[in-house]
Design an enzyme around this catalytic site. Structure first.
Site, PDB file in Angstrom:
ATOM      1  N   ASN A   4      50.169  38.740  47.975  1.00  0.00           N
ATOM      2  CA  ASN A   4      49.140  39.616  47.426  1.00  0.00           C
ATOM      3  C   ASN A   4      48.084  39.762  48.510  1.00  0.00           C
ATOM      4  O   ASN A   4      47.266  38.871  48.719  1.00  0.00           O
ATOM      5  CB  ASN A   4      48.542  38.992  46.161  1.00  0.00           C
ATOM      6  CG  ASN A   4      47.368  39.812  45.639  1.00  0.00           C
ATOM      7  OD1 ASN A   4      47.128  40.926  46.107  1.00  0.00           O
ATOM      8  ND2 ASN A   4      46.639  39.266  44.679  1.00  0.00           N
ATOM      9  N   LYS A   6      45.608  41.659  48.569  1.00  0.00           N
ATOM     10  CA  LYS A   6      44.269  42.008  48.058  1.00  0.00           C
ATOM     11  C   LYS A   6      43.698  43.153  48.902  1.00  0.00           C
ATOM     12  O   LYS A   6      44.459  44.006  49.346  1.00  0.00           O
ATOM     13  CB  LYS A   6      43.371  40.766  48.022  1.00  0.00           C
ATOM     14  CG  LYS A   6      44.058  39.594  47.302  1.00  0.00           C
ATOM     15  CD  LYS A   6      43.157  38.451  46.986  1.00  0.00           C
ATOM     16  CE  LYS A   6      43.941  37.365  46.261  1.00  0.00           C
ATOM     17  NZ  LYS A   6      43.128  36.246  45.827  1.00  0.00           N
ATOM     18  N   HIS A  89      45.401  40.509  37.343  1.00  0.00           N
ATOM     19  CA  HIS A  89      44.904  39.491  38.279  1.00  0.00           C
ATOM     20  C   HIS A  89      43.490  39.084  37.867  1.00  0.00           C
ATOM     21  O   HIS A  89      42.710  39.913  37.400  1.00  0.00           O
ATOM     22  CB  HIS A  89      44.916  40.040  39.708  1.00  0.00           C
ATOM     23  CG  HIS A  89      44.698  38.959  40.722  1.00  0.00           C
ATOM     24  ND1 HIS A  89      43.443  38.464  41.001  1.00  0.00           N
ATOM     25  CD2 HIS A  89      45.567  38.259  41.468  1.00  0.00           C
ATOM     26  CE1 HIS A  89      43.568  37.503  41.907  1.00  0.00           C
ATOM     27  NE2 HIS A  89      44.841  37.343  42.206  1.00  0.00           N
ATOM     28  N   GLU A  91      40.935  38.563  39.514  1.00  0.00           N
ATOM     29  CA  GLU A  91      39.864  39.332  40.167  1.00  0.00           C
ATOM     30  C   GLU A  91      39.654  40.666  39.453  1.00  0.00           C
ATOM     31  O   GLU A  91      38.533  41.169  39.382  1.00  0.00           O
ATOM     32  CB  GLU A  91      40.199  39.529  41.654  1.00  0.00           C
ATOM     33  CG  GLU A  91      40.006  38.220  42.425  1.00  0.00           C
ATOM     34  CD  GLU A  91      40.930  38.054  43.624  1.00  0.00           C
ATOM     35  OE1 GLU A  91      41.507  39.057  44.098  1.00  0.00           O
ATOM     36  OE2 GLU A  91      41.086  36.906  44.083  1.00  0.00           O
ATOM     37  N   GLU A 161      47.949  31.474  37.642  1.00  0.00           N
ATOM     38  CA  GLU A 161      46.962  31.340  38.713  1.00  0.00           C
ATOM     39  C   GLU A 161      45.664  30.752  38.152  1.00  0.00           C
ATOM     40  O   GLU A 161      44.830  31.497  37.622  1.00  0.00           O
ATOM     41  CB  GLU A 161      46.655  32.704  39.337  1.00  0.00           C
ATOM     42  CG  GLU A 161      47.855  33.374  39.973  1.00  0.00           C
ATOM     43  CD  GLU A 161      47.437  34.323  41.092  1.00  0.00           C
ATOM     44  OE1 GLU A 161      47.978  34.187  42.194  1.00  0.00           O
ATOM     45  OE2 GLU A 161      46.567  35.179  40.872  1.00  0.00           O
ATOM     46  N   GLY A 167      41.638  31.215  46.365  1.00  0.00           N
ATOM     47  CA  GLY A 167      40.769  31.457  47.508  1.00  0.00           C
ATOM     48  C   GLY A 167      39.775  30.336  47.770  1.00  0.00           C
ATOM     49  O   GLY A 167      38.849  30.492  48.562  1.00  0.00           O
ATOM     50  N   SER A 207      45.717  29.153  46.430  1.00  0.00           N
ATOM     51  CA  SER A 207      45.690  28.364  47.672  1.00  0.00           C
ATOM     52  C   SER A 207      47.052  27.767  48.034  1.00  0.00           C
ATOM     53  O   SER A 207      47.124  26.659  48.578  1.00  0.00           O
ATOM     54  CB  SER A 207      44.616  27.280  47.612  1.00  0.00           C
ATOM     55  OG  SER A 207      43.334  27.869  47.404  1.00  0.00           O
TER      56      SER A 207
HETATM   57  P1  13P Z   1      44.913  32.575  47.493  1.00  0.00           P
HETATM   58  O1  13P Z   1      46.327  32.272  47.892  1.00  0.00           O
HETATM   59  O2  13P Z   1      44.128  33.216  48.617  1.00  0.00           O
HETATM   60  O3  13P Z   1      44.230  31.408  46.875  1.00  0.00           O
HETATM   61  O4  13P Z   1      44.993  33.715  46.368  1.00  0.00           O
HETATM   62  C1  13P Z   1      45.840  33.511  45.293  1.00  0.00           C
HETATM   63  C2  13P Z   1      45.940  34.759  44.543  1.00  0.00           C
HETATM   64  O5  13P Z   1      44.990  35.197  43.919  1.00  0.00           O
HETATM   65  C3  13P Z   1      47.196  35.501  44.601  1.00  0.00           C
HETATM   66  O6  13P Z   1      47.209  36.532  43.686  1.00  0.00           O
END
Ligand code: 13P
Length: 246
Positions: A4, A6, A89, A91, A161, A167, A207
């Site tokens: 992903n 982002k 997601h 976010e 997640e 992150g 992560s």
């Molecule tokens: P990270 O791997 O950067 O923690 O992000 C995870 C994520 O949100 C994948 O959709």
């Protein structure tokens, strides 16, 4: 193993990534590899994707067309040639007002247009600390999958997640991540049946990186990963994909 990206990578950076991984990816018979990229580069990636790579979007509207400035419809994604779409997601839930109700509409709409939803669910730190993780996961799954048939579940990927691990560099302990993924599977079993629960791909995200991927994907109920930061570098992403082959 799903990347992903982002809101990262210009067109040139996205193409360089594809050129770097295409030849090196293991066969899709051994592991399904997907890159979910910003919408503006999807067509470029689809045109250049090798045999062992699939392309996905990161969000979509549930309507086919209309007055929704800035949004992208399932038909647009379908005609671009992408196979997957990330939905729900954290976010999007946190910053863009995605609710279980709209996420459910998106899941139904994606399936109708032959797009495979990667449905993201997960609890916040506060929820984990107050002991309601299972309640949150159950409530999200029930709401987000309402009206999805057992046959359609073949095309749904679920990503667990935990929000506090995204992150932050704080990965969930492999045993905790596995426990949550096993719980997700048990909810799917209750909503559908044992066969659907067994077949559904449940991924961990938060992560995940080359240094912890082996332990995570070795767990009984973790079928792979949805990875942000560590998916941006081709070498790092290849390590994650190859960890699923072992
Ligand atoms: P990270 O791997 O950067 O923690 O992000 C995870 C994520 O949100 C994948 O959709």
């Amino acid at each position: 193993m799903i990347a992903n990206w982002k809101m990262n990578k210009t067109r040139d950076e996205a193409l360089n990534f594809i050129y770097a991984v295409n030849e090196a990816l293991p066969s899709c018979e051994k592991v399904d590899t997907v890159v979910c990229a910003p919408a503006i580069v999807l067509r470029d990636l689809v045109k250049r994707q090798g045999d062992n790579l699939r392309v996905g979007a990161q969000n979509m509207h549930y309507e086919e067309s209309g007055a929704f400035t800035g949004e992208i419809s399932p038909i647009m994604l379908q005609t671009t040639g992408v196979e997957y779409v990330i939905l729900g997601h954290s976010e999007r839930r946190q910053y863009f007002n995605d609710t279980d109700e709209t996420i459910n509409k998106k899941v139904i709409s994606a399936l109708k247009h032959n797009l495979k939803p990667i449905l993201c669910i997960g609890e916040s730190l506060e929820q984990r600390e107050s002991g309601v993780t299972h309640d949150v996961l159950k409530q999200q799954l029930e709401a987000d999958l309402a009206g999805v048939s057992p046959e359609d579940m073949e095309n749904v990927v679920i990503a667990y997640e935990p929000i506090w691990a995204i992150g932050t560099g704080k990965t969930a302990k492999a045993c905790d991540a596995n426990e949550a993924c096993a719980y997700v599977r048990s909810v799917v079993k209750n909503l559908y049946n044992a066969a659907v629960a067994e077949e559904t791909r449940v991924l961990y995200g938060g992560s995940m990186k080359p240094s912890n991927v082996d332990e995570l994907v070795a767990q009984s109920d973790i079928d792979g990963g949805l990875v942000g930061g560590a998916s941006l570098d081709p070498e790092s992403f290849l390590k994650l994909v190859n960890a699923c082959v072992k």
